[in-house]
Enzyme design. Structure first.
Site: not given
Ligand code: ATR
Length: 274
Positions: A65, A101
């Site tokens: 990420k 997220d």
């Protein structure tokens, strides 16, 4: 046929292929979503090749990420603030990176405890990568005070500095004093899980009766943290919905249809062996 992926290393435990596969089937879309294991040393090249590959985009998971954040052409606001990318797509040949997220976290709360947005004071337990997305979401939701409590104080301080004046860092032993003033508490750590220090489990009994408690871990669905809140009769929200909701914006970008998070989908994902 549009093709998307989830990439990580290792990747075999990801539930994303089943999640997106469920939607592709449900909506009758001719597309695919596959797991692509990419070793860290090959990840930058993987990104470079994407614009000319067979893929329209995909998801990024551990440990890529941050590398995705550092190597895309364009970032959305959430990814910039969180410092990590979990969703990739192409726009005019440019590789774009977003972070869904925080969106997934908030959408899960909105679904199961919409009153969470009325809160003023929040506690975030933990100061790792996951905590960054949660702090961003909690600030976006309008909380006036976000108390970041972490075993390693320095990491909490770094995040408090990054996210600004509404955030304050605390060592773990500062937690107990904060609870009675708290509207909303979210756990991003592994406290209470097998192998962790049992003495670190907080006593939640001084939380106000109206406090909302959530955990971003969803295996088990009722974490030890949520179990202790449930035993006190507090309102709790489990973390599975965050996984489901964070997938929505990516699916929409790649396949052109905004999918719904239904009970049927939740039951299907819950039924998969972990
Ligand atoms: P993630 O991306 O899941 O947030 P991470 O960046 O490794 O993973 O962060 C893990 C977080 O959980 C950290 O806040 C960590 O605390 P430290 O910063 O002190 O390491 C916290 N954590 C991990 N194991 C823990 C445990 N057994 N008890 C309490 N906190 C724990």
């Amino acid at each position: 046929m549009k093709k998307a992926f989830v990439t990580g290393w290792p990747i075999k435990h990801s539930k994303s292929p089943m999640l997106h596969g469920f939607w592709l089937k449900q909506y009758g879309i001719k597309g695919s979503y596959e797991a692509k294991g990419v070793e860290p040393e090959n990840f930058e090249q993987f990104l470079k090749d994407l614009p000319t590959s067979e893929f329209v985009g995909g998801n990024v998971t551990i440990p890529h990420k941050e590398a995705a954040f550092a190597n895309v052409d364009q970032l959305d606001e959430a990814a910039k603030a969180i410092g990590a990318v979990n969703t990739l797509w192409l726009e005019d040949g440019k590789l774009c990176g977003g972070n869904t997220d925080a969106y997934g976290f908030s959408a899960n709360m909105d679904q199961f405890a919409p009153e969470w947005r009325e809160g003023k004071k929040a506690i975030v337990l933990g100061a790792g990568g996951a905590a960054r997305a949660i702090i961003y979401a909690v600030l976006e939701a309008g909380f006036k005070e976000v108390h970041i409590v972490n075993r390693t104080l320095e990491r909490a301080e770094n995040l408090a500095t990054l996210f600004g004046a509404n955030c304050k860092a605390h060592p773990w032993d500062g937690l107990q004093d904060l609870l009675s003033q708290t509207d909303f508490i979210v756990n991003t750590t592994s406290i209470g899980m097998a192998g962790s220090d049992a003495s670190m489990m907080p006593d939640l009994s001084t939380l106000p009766k109206s406090a909302i408690v959530t955990d971003i871990v969803y295996t088990p669905l009722e974490t030890p943290f949520l179990k202790s809140a449930n035993a006190l009769g507090l309102k709790t929200v489990d973390g599975l919905g965050m996984l489901l909701h964070q997938a929505v914006p990516g699916f929409e970008k790649w396949f052109g249809l905004r999918p719904e998070v239904t009970d049927e989908l939740r039951d299907y994902i819950l039924g998969l062996s972990s």
